[in-house]
Design an enzyme around this catalytic site. Structure first.
Site, PDB file in Angstrom:
ATOM      1  N   LYS A  85       0.950  -1.530   0.117  1.00  0.00           N
ATOM      2  CA  LYS A  85      -0.191  -0.166   0.346  1.00  0.00           C
ATOM      3  C   LYS A  85       0.831   0.777   0.055  1.00  0.00           C
ATOM      4  O   LYS A  85       0.359   2.638  -0.583  1.00  0.00           O
ATOM      5  CB  LYS A  85      -0.503   0.092   1.367  1.00  0.00           C
ATOM      6  CG  LYS A  85      -2.152  -0.674   0.811  1.00  0.00           C
ATOM      7  CD  LYS A  85      -2.920  -0.585   0.255  1.00  0.00           C
ATOM      8  CE  LYS A  85      -3.898  -1.791   0.172  1.00  0.00           C
ATOM      9  NZ  LYS A  85      -5.144  -0.917  -0.493  1.00  0.00           N
ATOM     10  N   SER A 124      -2.590 -12.394   3.873  1.00  0.00           N
ATOM     11  CA  SER A 124      -3.155 -11.934   2.088  1.00  0.00           C
ATOM     12  C   SER A 124      -1.543 -12.055   1.168  1.00  0.00           C
ATOM     13  O   SER A 124      -2.573 -13.207   0.511  1.00  0.00           O
ATOM     14  CB  SER A 124      -3.189 -10.907   1.792  1.00  0.00           C
ATOM     15  OG  SER A 124      -2.075  -9.662   2.418  1.00  0.00           O
TER      16      SER A 124
END
Length: 321
Positions: free
Chosen positions: A45, A277
């Site tokens: 991110k 993830s």
């Protein structure tokens, strides 16, 4: 080379051949993993955070010294805390209490103001649902208005997929020597998948969305159990802006247990300590190599660090505790 700030260290992560994990799983083919957990904020991110803030500064949407607000599971917030701190913007991270405490502490340590939102009735700690996210969104909208802030809006700002179309995708292609044949990524905002697919799909790379079992909105499958332990995505949202016109070949479903087991396998066989993830992405790549992509080369992103999950069940029992 000396960089002027941590912002300049965002991007250019290594690509590693997971040959040992493939051997342990008995797979025919190859998995190439991009180590985005090595970025300054320990997650992919950081790329979107940098792109969104720089674009907002350039087009005047973000004034000097203006506060920035964003809904986050912790990773986008960490990236924004780094970028905003360096560029002189107060940052307010709005996050569900269902996310791991490590994420909130890291954002606060980086100078962010962290606002924690209670989960929806019946919510399970460590499992953030679409209902939980809706409450966080409501709080983020209110705080943005109250503070006269710029909303980073990772779910809608084009800077999110752009950062991957111009960064992650080209890096995969160049570092693999054009050898990547498929790509799979766990869907949160959809920015990584959409942007990477925009670059790779025209080159013949088949790109797949990864979503959790029980929250299979993108595939039109089972949506009866939207709560799952894979933090940072799989919210059961079918109206993700970034994916509306993304060139996707299909979807892959993984369970929370598969994500956990594959994250542990990744650490044990490859020495790569990544999060839930990343485990989901490895599990999805394994499914693809046992099915439509058998014998081919699949690319995945190791989205964030396993250090962000030490208080969760991802590593429970590892030390005998």
């Amino acid at each position: 080379m000396i960089l002027s700030s941590a912002i300049d260290a965002i991007g250019g992560t290594p690509l590693v051949d997971l040959s040992r994990a493939c051997a342990a799983l008995g797979l025919e083919g190859r998995i190439l993993a991009k180590l985005d957990f090595l970025l300054p904020g320990f997650s992919k991110k950081d790329r979107a955070a940098k792109a969104i803030v720089e674009a907002a500064q350039a087009d005047g949407a973000l004034a000097p010294g203006q506060p920035v607000v964003e809904l986050t599971s912790g990773n986008m917030g960490t990236g924004l805390a780094i970028v905003c701190g360096i560029l002189g913007h107060p940052f307010i991270a709005v996050m569900s209490r269902g996310n791991s405490v490590e994420r909130a502490r890291m954002m606060a340590a980086l100078g962010a103001e962290v606002v924690l939102v209670d989960q929806a009735p019946g919510g399970t700690p460590g499992q953030v649902s679409g209902a939980d996210l809706a409450l966080v969104e409501e709080a983020a909208q209110r705080i943005t208005a109250e503070r006269g802030a710029f909303r980073a809006d990772q779910f809608g700002h084009p800077g999110n997929p752009y950062s991957h179309e111009t960064g992650t995708g080209p890096e995969f292609w160049d570092q693999s020597g054009g050898g990547i044949e498929a790509f799979a990524d766990f869907v949160g905002s959809g920015g990584t998948l959409a942007g990477t697919a925009r670059f790779l799909s025209p080159k013949g790379v088949r790109c797949y969305a990864v979503e959790p079992q029980g929250a299979e909105v993108l595939s039109g499958g089972d949506t009866s159990h939207p709560d799952h332990p894979i933090q940072g995505g799989g919210y059961g949202m079918g109206d993700l802006v970034h994916l509306q016109e993304a060139p996707l070949a299909g979807t892959v479903t993984v369970s929370g247990a598969e994500a956990r087991d594959h994250a542990r396998l990744l650490a044990r066989t490859e020495g790569l300590f990544a999060g839930y993830s990343a485990g989901a992405n490895l599990a999805a790549a394994a499914h693809l190599l046992k099915g439509p992509e058998k014998g081919r080369t699949v690319g995945i992103v190791l989205c964030d660090s396993g250090l962000k999950y030490l208080s969760t069940d991802l590593w429970a029992g590892i030390d005998g505790g």
